[in-house]
Scaffold this motif. Structure first.
Motif, PDB file in Angstrom:
ATOM      1  N   ASP A   1       1.889   0.260   4.515  1.00  0.00           N
ATOM      2  CA  ASP A   1       1.565   0.894   5.799  1.00  0.00           C
ATOM      3  C   ASP A   1       2.732   1.730   6.300  1.00  0.00           C
ATOM      4  OD1 ASP A   1      -0.826  -0.328   5.652  1.00  0.00           O
ATOM      5  OD2 ASP A   1      -0.397  -1.905   7.129  1.00  0.00           O
ATOM      6  N   ALA A   2       3.973   1.153   6.155  1.00  0.00           N
ATOM      7  CA  ALA A   2       5.171   1.876   6.620  1.00  0.00           C
ATOM      8  C   ALA A   2       5.346   3.165   5.825  1.00  0.00           C
ATOM      9  CB  ALA A   2       6.397   0.983   6.475  1.00  0.00           C
ATOM     10  N   ALA A   3       5.077   3.086   4.520  1.00  0.00           N
ATOM     11  CA  ALA A   3       5.208   4.292   3.686  1.00  0.00           C
ATOM     12  C   ALA A   3       4.238   5.371   4.149  1.00  0.00           C
ATOM     13  CB  ALA A   3       4.961   3.939   2.221  1.00  0.00           C
ATOM     14  N   GLN A   4       3.030   4.935   4.497  1.00  0.00           N
ATOM     15  CA  GLN A   4       2.042   5.909   4.997  1.00  0.00           C
ATOM     16  C   GLN A   4       2.492   6.525   6.317  1.00  0.00           C
ATOM     17  OE1 GLN A   4      -1.782   4.070   5.165  1.00  0.00           O
ATOM     18  NE2 GLN A   4      -2.324   4.718   3.087  1.00  0.00           N
TER      19      GLN A   4
ATOM     20  N   GLN B   1       8.115  12.709  -0.961  1.00  0.00           N
ATOM     21  CA  GLN B   1       7.893  12.255  -2.340  1.00  0.00           C
ATOM     22  C   GLN B   1       8.248  10.769  -2.489  1.00  0.00           C
ATOM     23  OE1 GLN B   1      10.235  15.036  -4.528  1.00  0.00           O
ATOM     24  NE2 GLN B   1       8.636  16.590  -4.583  1.00  0.00           N
ATOM     25  N   GLU B   2       9.384  10.404  -1.855  1.00  0.00           N
ATOM     26  CA  GLU B   2       9.808   9.003  -1.937  1.00  0.00           C
ATOM     27  C   GLU B   2       8.780   8.087  -1.248  1.00  0.00           C
ATOM     28  OE1 GLU B   2      12.341   7.665  -3.572  1.00  0.00           O
ATOM     29  OE2 GLU B   2      12.790   9.662  -4.341  1.00  0.00           O
ATOM     30  N   ALA B   3       8.267   8.549  -0.097  1.00  0.00           N
ATOM     31  CA  ALA B   3       7.270   7.752   0.635  1.00  0.00           C
ATOM     32  C   ALA B   3       6.012   7.578  -0.211  1.00  0.00           C
ATOM     33  CB  ALA B   3       6.935   8.423   1.960  1.00  0.00           C
TER      34      ALA B   3
ATOM     35  N   ARG C   1       5.959   7.603  -3.450  1.00  0.00           N
ATOM     36  CA  ARG C   1       6.308   6.654  -4.519  1.00  0.00           C
ATOM     37  C   ARG C   1       6.264   5.212  -3.994  1.00  0.00           C
ATOM     38  NH1 ARG C   1      11.056   9.661  -6.004  1.00  0.00           N
ATOM     39  NH2 ARG C   1      10.096  11.410  -7.034  1.00  0.00           N
ATOM     40  N   ILE C   2       6.804   5.027  -2.779  1.00  0.00           N
ATOM     41  CA  ILE C   2       6.813   3.673  -2.189  1.00  0.00           C
ATOM     42  C   ILE C   2       5.382   3.206  -1.969  1.00  0.00           C
ATOM     43  CG2 ILE C   2       7.404   2.347  -0.117  1.00  0.00           C
ATOM     44  CD1 ILE C   2       9.884   4.168   0.127  1.00  0.00           C
ATOM     45  N   GLY C   3       4.520   4.111  -1.473  1.00  0.00           N
ATOM     46  CA  GLY C   3       3.112   3.767  -1.246  1.00  0.00           C
ATOM     47  C   GLY C   3       2.450   3.340  -2.543  1.00  0.00           C
ATOM     48  N   GLY C   4       2.698   4.107  -3.609  1.00  0.00           N
ATOM     49  CA  GLY C   4       2.119   3.770  -4.914  1.00  0.00           C
ATOM     50  C   GLY C   4       2.634   2.430  -5.421  1.00  0.00           C
ATOM     51  N   ALA C   5       3.948   2.219  -5.252  1.00  0.00           N
ATOM     52  CA  ALA C   5       4.555   0.969  -5.733  1.00  0.00           C
ATOM     53  C   ALA C   5       4.010  -0.221  -4.956  1.00  0.00           C
ATOM     54  CB  ALA C   5       6.071   1.041  -5.585  1.00  0.00           C
ATOM     55  N   SER C   6       3.829  -0.060  -3.643  1.00  0.00           N
ATOM     56  CA  SER C   6       3.332  -1.191  -2.848  1.00  0.00           C
ATOM     57  C   SER C   6       1.868  -1.482  -3.185  1.00  0.00           C
ATOM     58  CB  SER C   6       3.517  -0.950  -1.354  1.00  0.00           C
ATOM     59  OG  SER C   6       2.718   0.108  -0.937  1.00  0.00           O
ATOM     60  N   ALA C   7       1.111  -0.426  -3.517  1.00  0.00           N
ATOM     61  CA  ALA C   7      -0.276  -0.652  -3.935  1.00  0.00           C
ATOM     62  C   ALA C   7      -0.305  -1.432  -5.251  1.00  0.00           C
ATOM     63  CB  ALA C   7      -0.993   0.691  -4.084  1.00  0.00           C
ATOM     64  N   ASP C   8       0.604  -1.049  -6.175  1.00  0.00           N
ATOM     65  CA  ASP C   8       0.725  -1.781  -7.454  1.00  0.00           C
ATOM     66  C   ASP C   8       1.088  -3.238  -7.203  1.00  0.00           C
ATOM     67  OD1 ASP C   8       0.103   0.415  -8.879  1.00  0.00           O
ATOM     68  OD2 ASP C   8       2.167   0.900  -9.501  1.00  0.00           O
ATOM     69  N   ALA C   9       2.080  -3.415  -6.292  1.00  0.00           N
ATOM     70  CA  ALA C   9       2.544  -4.778  -5.991  1.00  0.00           C
ATOM     71  C   ALA C   9       1.422  -5.602  -5.380  1.00  0.00           C
ATOM     72  CB  ALA C   9       3.744  -4.717  -5.056  1.00  0.00           C
ATOM     73  N   GLU C  10       0.619  -4.967  -4.518  1.00  0.00           N
ATOM     74  CA  GLU C  10      -0.493  -5.687  -3.878  1.00  0.00           C
ATOM     75  C   GLU C  10      -1.517  -6.128  -4.928  1.00  0.00           C
ATOM     76  OE1 GLU C  10      -1.673  -3.558  -0.414  1.00  0.00           O
ATOM     77  OE2 GLU C  10      -3.156  -5.071   0.127  1.00  0.00           O
ATOM     78  N   ARG C  11      -1.810  -5.227  -5.868  1.00  0.00           N
ATOM     79  CA  ARG C  11      -2.748  -5.587  -6.950  1.00  0.00           C
ATOM     80  C   ARG C  11      -2.197  -6.724  -7.785  1.00  0.00           C
ATOM     81  NH1 ARG C  11      -3.834  -0.066  -6.910  1.00  0.00           N
ATOM     82  NH2 ARG C  11      -2.193   0.389  -8.417  1.00  0.00           N
ATOM     83  N   ALA C  12      -0.874  -6.627  -8.077  1.00  0.00           N
ATOM     84  CA  ALA C  12      -0.241  -7.675  -8.892  1.00  0.00           C
ATOM     85  C   ALA C  12      -0.285  -9.012  -8.166  1.00  0.00           C
ATOM     86  CB  ALA C  12       1.205  -7.272  -9.197  1.00  0.00           C
ATOM     87  N   LEU C  13      -0.073  -8.983  -6.850  1.00  0.00           N
ATOM     88  CA  LEU C  13      -0.098 -10.232  -6.072  1.00  0.00           C
ATOM     89  C   LEU C  13      -1.504 -10.817  -6.021  1.00  0.00           C
ATOM     90  CD1 LEU C  13       2.339  -9.350  -3.180  1.00  0.00           C
ATOM     91  CD2 LEU C  13       2.575 -11.264  -4.761  1.00  0.00           C
ATOM     92  N   ALA C  14      -2.514  -9.941  -5.947  1.00  0.00           N
ATOM     93  CA  ALA C  14      -3.909 -10.419  -5.955  1.00  0.00           C
ATOM     94  C   ALA C  14      -4.213 -11.089  -7.293  1.00  0.00           C
ATOM     95  CB  ALA C  14      -4.850  -9.249  -5.709  1.00  0.00           C
TER      96      ALA C  14
END
Lengths: 256, 147
Positions: free
Chosen positions: A50-53, A170-172, A174-187
């Motif tokens: 959310d913060a990245a967005q 661009q960094e934001a 990347r962070i958004g993409g990484a957090s989405a990946d992390a969320e999927r991994a946590l699920a």
């Protein structure tokens, strides 16, 4: 009639019985802690996304402001160039005026002492004013030149700000993409954890709460120790504790 | 010259200008007018003093650089090809000939207090000698022409 909270409660009691039969209570606590950590991690990852967005949104706004500023600065630069041309024309005009004054003085000198004197005075005054005008124009031209160089620096700073905001965007992303990946991994991790341990986050939370209540009960009983007659305490607690004891022994589930 | 003599001597009308740091005077009978430097046509093969010819009030007049060095001062021809340092040209009429004088910085015009020597005028604390236009014309005429 079974309520909406019955399902997790039954699961909890089953779990308690299972632990009683085989595994230690410590494992249950560890599982609860694991689920707690998982939930915190999920929440943190979601917050990060959310913060990245939000950062991306702010950067886009900032970029728009920087672009508007650059447009303004370009407008001021153009205006400054126009003014410089104007001052150049003004300086030229004063120079011509100075020449006119010099010629008036020369003509006054040619006319002689009497009639030329007035012309000479006018010439002197005109020349003095023209010289002052030329000086003023020169000073203003210098100031304008300084403003021009300042504007050039503003342009360069705005360009740097634009580059920086592009990088941040661009960094934001990347962070958004990484957090989405992390969320999927946590699920995925939650699913595997559930399959492995047989517990789920709700049960783990219920166990943690029950443990907390049990600790409170033990603390309260400790406080009563010696103060109240034991028979009175036992009489008061028996109706509550007996179903629990039966439950822990695996006899039957208490009424909801 | 005594102060009594100076007081009786009439003021000299004309123009005072600076050439290479030195102050010079030209009487109003010679100095015709001050004007911006006009466009000039170079005279091929002409001496260095002659900057070219220009059309002034319908007449083609020679334009001479007052600051151009004399023959004894010339080192390399390229080194003395000077651009106009000043933006004004003084039109002079002498010996029936009109010419433009450039490379000068006109300081003042009007009537000036006479100096101690004949042909000198005072401008503040400085003294200006009379500029010899005829000598300059002679220098241009006698100068080395390449044709």
């Amino acid at each position: 009639m079974a309520g909406p909270n019955d399902k997790p409660k039954r699961r909890l009691f089953r779990l308690l019985r299972r632990r009683k039969a085989g595994a230690t209570g410590r494992t249950v606590v560890e599982e609860g802690a694991l689920w707690g950590s998982h939930q915190r991690a999920t929440s943190a990852v979601r917050d990060t996304g959310d913060a990245a967005q939000r950062i991306a949104s702010h950067v886009a706004k900032q970029r728009a402001v920087v672009d508007a500023l650059a447009d303004r600065a370009r407008g001021v630069s153009a205006r400054s160039a126009d003014l410089a041309n104007g001052f150049s024309r003004l300086t030229e005009t004063f120079a011509r005026l100075e020449l006119i004054a010099l010629n008036a003085g020369l003509e006054g000198a040619r006319l002689g002492e009497g009639p030329g004197q007035a012309l000479g005075l006018v010439s002197d005054e005109l020349r003095a004013q023209a010289t002052r005008g030329t000086e003023a124009c020169r000073e203003l031209g210098t100031a304008l030149g300084e403003i021009g160089s300042e504007l050039a620096q503003v342009h360069s700073s705005l360009d740097r700000a634009r580059e920086a905001s592009t990088e941040v965007a661009q960094e934001a992303a990347r962070i958004g993409g990484a957090s989405a990946d992390a969320e999927r991994a946590l699920a995925d991790m939650a699913e595997r954890l559930e399959n492995t341990t047989g517990s789920d986050p709700e049960t783990a939370r219920a166990i943690a709460e029950a443990t907390e209540h049990a600790r409170s009960l033990v603390t309260a009983l400790g406080a009563l120790n010696g103060r109240a007659p034991q028979a009175l305490v036992v009489t008061a607690l028996r109706p509550v504790l007996e179903p629990l004891l039966r439950l822990l022994d695996g006899e039957e589930e208490p009424e909801t | 010259m005594s102060s009594g003599e100076l007081a009786t001597k009439p003021a000299a009308g004309g123009v005072v200008f600076r050439v290479g740091g030195e102050l010079w005077f030209l009487p109003a009978s010679i100095a015709m007018k001050v004007m911006p430097i006009p466009e000039m046509a170079r005279v091929p093969g002409g001496p260095l003093e002659l900057r070219g010819v220009a059309l002034v009030d319908g007449d083609m007049i020679p334009v001479v650089d007052a600051l151009a060095p004399g023959p004894e001062e010339r080192a390399e021809p390229e080194a003395v090809l000077l651009e106009p340092r000043r933006q004004a040209m003084l039109v002079c009429a002498v010996l029936g000939e009109t010419l433009g004088l450039v490379g000068i910085d006109v300081v003042a015009t009007g009537r000036f207090e006479p100096g101690e020597l004949a042909g000198e005028v005072k401008l503040g604390d400085e003294t200006a000698r009379t500029f010899d236009v005829a000598a300059l014309i002679a220098r241009v005429r006698e100068g080395r022409w390449a044709v």
